[in-house]
Design a protein around this motif. Structure first.
Motif, PDB file in Angstrom:
ATOM      1  N   MET A  45       0.836  -1.201   0.000  1.00 41.57           N
ATOM      2  CA  MET A  45       0.000   0.000   0.000  1.00 41.57           C
ATOM      3  C   MET A  45       0.879   1.262   0.000  1.00 41.57           C
ATOM      4  O   MET A  45       0.677   2.184  -0.779  1.00 41.57           O
ATOM      5  CB  MET A  45      -0.877  -0.019   1.259  1.00 41.57           C
ATOM      6  N   VAL A  46       1.887   1.247   0.846  1.00 43.57           N
ATOM      7  CA  VAL A  46       2.758   2.419   0.976  1.00 43.57           C
ATOM      8  C   VAL A  46       3.653   2.574  -0.260  1.00 43.57           C
ATOM      9  O   VAL A  46       3.732   3.653  -0.861  1.00 43.57           O
ATOM     10  CB  VAL A  46       3.627   2.294   2.254  1.00 43.57           C
ATOM     11  N   SER A  47       4.295   1.482  -0.687  1.00 45.06           N
ATOM     12  CA  SER A  47       5.262   1.634  -1.774  1.00 45.06           C
ATOM     13  C   SER A  47       4.553   1.954  -3.092  1.00 45.06           C
ATOM     14  O   SER A  47       5.010   2.797  -3.866  1.00 45.06           O
ATOM     15  CB  SER A  47       6.151   0.395  -1.901  1.00 45.06           C
ATOM     16  N   GLN A  48       3.395   1.328  -3.341  1.00 46.96           N
ATOM     17  CA  GLN A  48       2.694   1.627  -4.600  1.00 46.96           C
ATOM     18  C   GLN A  48       2.068   3.022  -4.573  1.00 46.96           C
ATOM     19  O   GLN A  48       1.990   3.681  -5.601  1.00 46.96           O
ATOM     20  CB  GLN A  48       1.641   0.562  -4.887  1.00 46.96           C
ATOM     21  N   ALA A  49       1.634   3.485  -3.406  1.00 49.19           N
ATOM     22  CA  ALA A  49       1.081   4.853  -3.333  1.00 49.19           C
ATOM     23  C   ALA A  49       2.182   5.863  -3.677  1.00 49.19           C
ATOM     24  O   ALA A  49       1.936   6.849  -4.377  1.00 49.19           O
ATOM     25  CB  ALA A  49       0.514   5.136  -1.945  1.00 49.19           C
ATOM     26  N   ARG A  50       3.389   5.592  -3.216  1.00 50.80           N
ATOM     27  CA  ARG A  50       4.509   6.500  -3.540  1.00 50.80           C
ATOM     28  C   ARG A  50       4.737   6.557  -5.046  1.00 50.80           C
ATOM     29  O   ARG A  50       5.105   7.580  -5.588  1.00 50.80           O
ATOM     30  CB  ARG A  50       5.794   6.014  -2.861  1.00 50.80           C
ATOM     31  N   GLU A  51       4.498   5.414  -5.725  1.00 51.78           N
ATOM     32  CA  GLU A  51       4.695   5.390  -7.183  1.00 51.78           C
ATOM     33  C   GLU A  51       3.553   6.072  -7.914  1.00 51.78           C
ATOM     34  O   GLU A  51       3.777   6.792  -8.872  1.00 51.78           O
ATOM     35  CB  GLU A  51       4.770   3.936  -7.677  1.00 51.78           C
ATOM     36  N   ILE A  52       2.312   5.808  -7.479  1.00 47.86           N
ATOM     37  CA  ILE A  52       1.193   6.312  -8.289  1.00 47.86           C
ATOM     38  C   ILE A  52       0.858   7.783  -8.027  1.00 47.86           C
ATOM     39  O   ILE A  52       0.403   8.461  -8.924  1.00 47.86           O
ATOM     40  CB  ILE A  52      -0.098   5.451  -8.155  1.00 47.86           C
ATOM     41  N   LEU A  53       1.151   8.271  -6.826  1.00 45.66           N
ATOM     42  CA  LEU A  53       0.744   9.650  -6.519  1.00 45.66           C
ATOM     43  C   LEU A  53       1.351  10.682  -7.484  1.00 45.66           C
ATOM     44  O   LEU A  53       0.612  11.489  -8.052  1.00 45.66           O
ATOM     45  CB  LEU A  53       1.067   9.996  -5.063  1.00 45.66           C
ATOM     46  N   PRO A  54       2.675  10.663  -7.747  1.00 44.68           N
ATOM     47  CA  PRO A  54       3.224  11.682  -8.637  1.00 44.68           C
ATOM     48  C   PRO A  54       2.686  11.573 -10.066  1.00 44.68           C
ATOM     49  O   PRO A  54       2.582  12.571 -10.773  1.00 44.68           O
ATOM     50  CB  PRO A  54       4.733  11.403  -8.621  1.00 44.68           C
ATOM     51  N   GLY A  55       2.305  10.343 -10.486  1.00 44.07           N
ATOM     52  CA  GLY A  55       1.844  10.135 -11.860  1.00 44.07           C
ATOM     53  C   GLY A  55       0.416  10.602 -12.094  1.00 44.07           C
ATOM     54  O   GLY A  55      -0.006  10.756 -13.236  1.00 44.07           O
ATOM     55  N   LEU A  56      -0.348  10.850 -11.027  1.00 46.36           N
ATOM     56  CA  LEU A  56      -1.772  11.131 -11.205  1.00 46.36           C
ATOM     57  C   LEU A  56      -2.039  12.433 -11.950  1.00 46.36           C
ATOM     58  O   LEU A  56      -3.035  12.570 -12.653  1.00 46.36           O
ATOM     59  CB  LEU A  56      -2.480  11.158  -9.838  1.00 46.36           C
ATOM     60  N   ILE A  57      -1.142  13.392 -11.838  1.00 50.12           N
ATOM     61  CA  ILE A  57      -1.335  14.692 -12.474  1.00 50.12           C
ATOM     62  C   ILE A  57      -1.419  14.541 -14.000  1.00 50.12           C
ATOM     63  O   ILE A  57      -2.061  15.328 -14.689  1.00 50.12           O
ATOM     64  CB  ILE A  57      -0.221  15.688 -12.053  1.00 50.12           C
ATOM     65  N   MET A  58      -0.818  13.446 -14.518  1.00 52.41           N
ATOM     66  CA  MET A  58      -0.834  13.198 -15.965  1.00 52.41           C
ATOM     67  C   MET A  58      -2.265  12.986 -16.478  1.00 52.41           C
ATOM     68  O   MET A  58      -2.533  13.113 -17.662  1.00 52.41           O
ATOM     69  CB  MET A  58      -0.028  11.933 -16.311  1.00 52.41           C
ATOM     70  N   ASN A  59      -3.182  12.640 -15.564  1.00 50.30           N
ATOM     71  CA  ASN A  59      -4.560  12.390 -15.987  1.00 50.30           C
ATOM     72  C   ASN A  59      -5.354  13.680 -16.184  1.00 50.30           C
ATOM     73  O   ASN A  59      -6.518  13.643 -16.545  1.00 50.30           O
ATOM     74  CB  ASN A  59      -5.284  11.519 -14.951  1.00 50.30           C
ATOM     75  N   LEU A  60      -4.730  14.804 -15.894  1.00 47.67           N
ATOM     76  CA  LEU A  60      -5.445  16.080 -16.014  1.00 47.67           C
ATOM     77  C   LEU A  60      -4.794  16.887 -17.131  1.00 47.67           C
ATOM     78  O   LEU A  60      -3.839  17.636 -16.897  1.00 47.67           O
ATOM     79  CB  LEU A  60      -5.355  16.831 -14.671  1.00 47.67           C
ATOM     80  N   PRO A  61      -5.289  16.762 -18.379  1.00 50.57           N
ATOM     81  CA  PRO A  61      -4.649  17.469 -19.476  1.00 50.57           C
ATOM     82  C   PRO A  61      -4.696  18.984 -19.258  1.00 50.57           C
ATOM     83  O   PRO A  61      -5.688  19.493 -18.739  1.00 50.57           O
ATOM     84  CB  PRO A  61      -5.502  17.080 -20.694  1.00 50.57           C
ATOM     85  N   LEU A  62      -3.622  19.633 -19.632  1.00 55.04           N
ATOM     86  CA  LEU A  62      -3.615  21.098 -19.504  1.00 55.04           C
ATOM     87  C   LEU A  62      -4.431  21.658 -20.668  1.00 55.04           C
ATOM     88  O   LEU A  62      -4.231  21.296 -21.809  1.00 55.04           O
ATOM     89  CB  LEU A  62      -2.175  21.623 -19.565  1.00 55.04           C
ATOM     90  N   GLY A  63      -5.360  22.544 -20.384  1.00 49.30           N
ATOM     91  CA  GLY A  63      -6.187  23.081 -21.463  1.00 49.30           C
ATOM     92  C   GLY A  63      -6.480  24.539 -21.208  1.00 49.30           C
ATOM     93  O   GLY A  63      -5.664  25.242 -20.631  1.00 49.30           O
ATOM     94  N   ASP A  64      -7.681  24.980 -21.612  1.00 46.50           N
ATOM     95  CA  ASP A  64      -8.038  26.397 -21.501  1.00 46.50           C
ATOM     96  C   ASP A  64      -8.001  26.897 -20.068  1.00 46.50           C
ATOM     97  O   ASP A  64      -7.756  28.083 -19.838  1.00 46.50           O
ATOM     98  CB  ASP A  64      -9.449  26.609 -22.058  1.00 46.50           C
ATOM     99  N   ALA A  65      -8.270  25.987 -19.113  1.00 46.42           N
ATOM    100  CA  ALA A  65      -8.332  26.408 -17.708  1.00 46.42           C
ATOM    101  C   ALA A  65      -7.013  27.008 -17.265  1.00 46.42           C
ATOM    102  O   ALA A  65      -6.958  27.788 -16.320  1.00 46.42           O
ATOM    103  CB  ALA A  65      -8.689  25.224 -16.820  1.00 46.42           C
TER     104      ALA A  65
END
Ligand SMILES: Cc1cc2nc3c(=O)[nH]c(=O)nc-3n(C[C@H](O)[C@H](O)[C@H](O)COP(=O)(O)O)c2cc1C
Length: 304
Positions: free
Chosen positions: A283-303
């Motif tokens: 739980m701890v080691s995989q959370a460390r891996e996935i947390l930084p990658g989550l921002i990739m799911n939010l494409p930068l756009g007009d906002a």
């Protein structure tokens, strides 16, 4: 990983084993504390003497911090609170009843108090009563819960907004994704029940663990019991699973008691019986891996 809860409780990871009446005994509690989390003894159904024995047994198995949960409906609730104080437990969880009943007494004795709630209104009452932290438990969770049926995703951010003390998310959390999501919802940590029941150190029968591995997310329901409800396996699932287990080489014959044992929707996410250290470690080691990658799911756009 360190934060308000870790510092206050002197634990490595903000991961708590919730009180599990009848099930949260010394070996499981010590295994969670030894793995860097916080184990809570499930004192709900015990006499003061049984509670004292479990505290002492846990102390033989770990030198880390652990505590206990006392639900308000416990027959011996008052005595259990006095036992916890006499045994110098540093942290206690209370649930299923008014937070006003025990908080002042526990705080006076220097105990860190965590109270479990299922609605925003109860969270606000708990904060006013002076608790140190609040567990916001959604209706996905196993065991007794409120008939209001507010899910973790809806409850946690609202509780985090409504109170100033640290909030811990519970209900439906079984892996690193649940831990990461809880941080996003405004929690500083998680409380687990179901996933830690499907571990080698938990003393529920092997047949029940096998049922947990087989179950899908739709195999539990809320069984109403007055003002509260208890999430347990559906009868149909239980019947079929028990029949299958009898026909295969199940290590123990399942007993009827199994049917009434609480279990959460997270049972659908359990694929195998692991050790507590494996559950918490991944739980701890995989959370460390996935947390930084989550921002990739939010494409930068007009906002922008
Ligand atoms: C078998 C069982 C017994 C439980 N007993 C208690 C209890 O005595 N007191 C309490 O506050 N919560 C109790 N709970 C709730 C857990 O402490 C925890 O908050 C919950 O299981 C978290 O949700 P999850 O099952 O989806 O992980 C119980 C849960 C289960 C599954």
């Amino acid at each position: 990983m360190s934060n308000a809860i870790c510092e206050a409780l002197d634990i490595r990871y903000p991961i708590i084993l919730g009180g599990l009446s009848r099930i949260g005994r010394a070996p499981l509690v010590a295994a969670v504390s030894n793995a860097g989390g916080l184990g809570l003894l499930g004192a709900g159904s015990w006499t003061a003497e049984e509670f004292r024995e479990q505290i002492r047994e846990t102390r033989n198995l770990t030198d880390r911090v652990f505590g206990a949960n006392i639900p308000g409906h416990a027959e011996a609730a008052d005595e259990l609170v006095e036992t916890a104080i006499a045994e110098r437990l540093r942290v206690m969880s209370t649930s299923a009843g008014s937070p006003r009943r025990f908080t002042a007494r526990l705080k006076e004795a220097g105990v860190y108090v965590i109270h479990v709630v299922s609605t925003v209104a109860h969270a606000m009452t708990a904060e006013k009563a002076g608790v140190d932290a609040i567990v916001a438990e959604g209706s996905e969770s196993g065991g007794m819960t409120s008939m209001e049926q507010v899910s973790t995703l809806v409850l946690v951010p609202q509780v985090a907004e409504a109170v100033g003390c640290p909030v811990i998310a519970a209900g439906g959390i079984a892996d690193a994704r649940g831990l990461a999501a809880s941080f996003a919802l405004g929690a500083v940590g998680v409380q687990l029940g179901t996933v830690l029941m499907a571990t080698k150190e938990c003393e529920v029968s092997p047949a029940f663990k096998e049922m947990m591995v087989r179950a899908r997310e739709t195999d539990t329901y809320l069984d109403p019991r007055g003002r509260a409800a208890s999430r347990i396996f559906k009868e149909d699932f239980t019947k079929t699973a028990l029949q299958d287990l009898k026909e295969t080489s199940s290590p123990t014959v399942p007993d009827l008691d199994l049917v009434q044992t609480g279990v959460g929707q997270a049972t659908g996410m359990i694929r195998e019986v692991r050790t507590v250290a494996e559950v918490i470690g991944s739980m701890v080691s995989q959370a460390r891996e996935i947390l930084p990658g989550l921002i990739m799911n939010l494409p930068l756009g007009d906002a922008e």
